[in-house]
Design an enzyme around this catalytic site. Structure first.
Site, PDB file in Angstrom:
ATOM      1  CG  LEU A 290      -1.885   1.130   1.359  1.00 51.10           C
ATOM      2  CD1 LEU A 290      -2.874   1.135   0.228  1.00 51.10           C
ATOM      3  CD2 LEU A 290      -2.597   1.043   2.684  1.00 51.10           C
ATOM      4  CG  ASP A 291       2.445   4.583   2.496  1.00 48.81           C
ATOM      5  OD1 ASP A 291       2.831   5.223   1.503  1.00 48.81           O
ATOM      6  OD2 ASP A 291       2.319   5.091   3.616  1.00 48.81           O
ATOM      7  N   PRO A 292       4.718   1.819  -0.027  1.00 45.83           N
ATOM      8  CG  PRO A 292       5.236   0.901  -2.102  1.00 45.83           C
ATOM      9  CD  PRO A 292       4.108   1.496  -1.304  1.00 45.83           C
TER      10      PRO A 292
ATOM     11  NE  ARG B 279       3.430   6.942   0.149  1.00 46.25           N
ATOM     12  CZ  ARG B 279       2.983   8.058   0.726  1.00 46.25           C
ATOM     13  NH1 ARG B 279       3.253   9.228   0.242  1.00 46.25           N
ATOM     14  NH2 ARG B 279       2.248   7.996   1.800  1.00 46.25           N
TER      15      ARG B 279
END
Length: 192
Positions: free
Chosen positions: A88-90, A114
């Site tokens: 999701l948010d790397p 992202r």
């Protein structure tokens, strides 16, 4: 989920799930196992956490993913190891991640959020929001994984956008998921 068999829930990070799981009594564990067996409760990624890709050493990626998958196998059996990755948010995307979570971990698909707004605009213009990521030339086709963007191809997560600004970026807002209150964590086991 027990009250409505039409509902499904997808869980990602084992660090949080296993805290909950370990506190369950035998009856609730049995009910949870039934939900997993029926597909109402399913897992994606399944690592201990959703690790960063830009600054994480590949050994840490492997170790935390292995730990999470091992815990799932211990709790629910081999058939519950996820085949879909969800980052999701790397803060960046690495070919190492795609190779490790395709051929090496057995994932069929990898979805991530992202993404740089310029890359996102180019992917939209060229219809490349979904693609086959061939991450490792040395491993060849075995290390490829179907890949796509999260958030209905907005390449991010959060509330639905209110539209698109003049720069082509989504305009967020108008949908408050939470209040401004500080979250309260009253589980004393989390600080030990």
């Amino acid at each position: 989920l027990l009250k409505n068999p039409e509902r499904k829930f997808t869980y990602v990070e084992q660090a949080f799930f296993m805290r909950w799981w370990r506190e369950l009594d035998p009856a609730r564990r049995a009910a949870t196992k039934k939900l997993v067996a029926s597909g109402q409760l399913q897992f994606v990624n399944g690592g201990w956490c959703m690790h960063d890709e830009a600054a994480t050493h590949y050994i840490d990626m492997v170790d935390q993913t292995t730990l999470g998958h091992r815990l799932l196998i211990e709790a629910f059996g081999k058939g519950t190891v996820p085949t879909v990755g969800w980052q999701l948010d790397p803060f960046g995307h690495s070919a190492t991640q795609a190779a490790l979570l395709s051929y090496e971990a057995g994932f069929d698909a990898l979805f991530f959020g992202r993404i740089d707004y310029q890359d996102l605009a180019l992917r939209h213009a060229e219809n490349r929001s979904e693609f086959v990521w061939r991450a490792s030339p040395s491993l060849g086709p075995d290390a490829q994984v179907f890949t796509g963007l999260t958030g209905e191809y907005l390449g991010n997560y959060g509330p639905p956008p209110q539209g698109v600004g003049p720069d082509g970026r989504p305009r967020w807002g108008g949908f408050n998921w939470e209040t401004d209150a500080e979250p309260v964590e009253d589980n004393p086991k989390l600080s030990t």
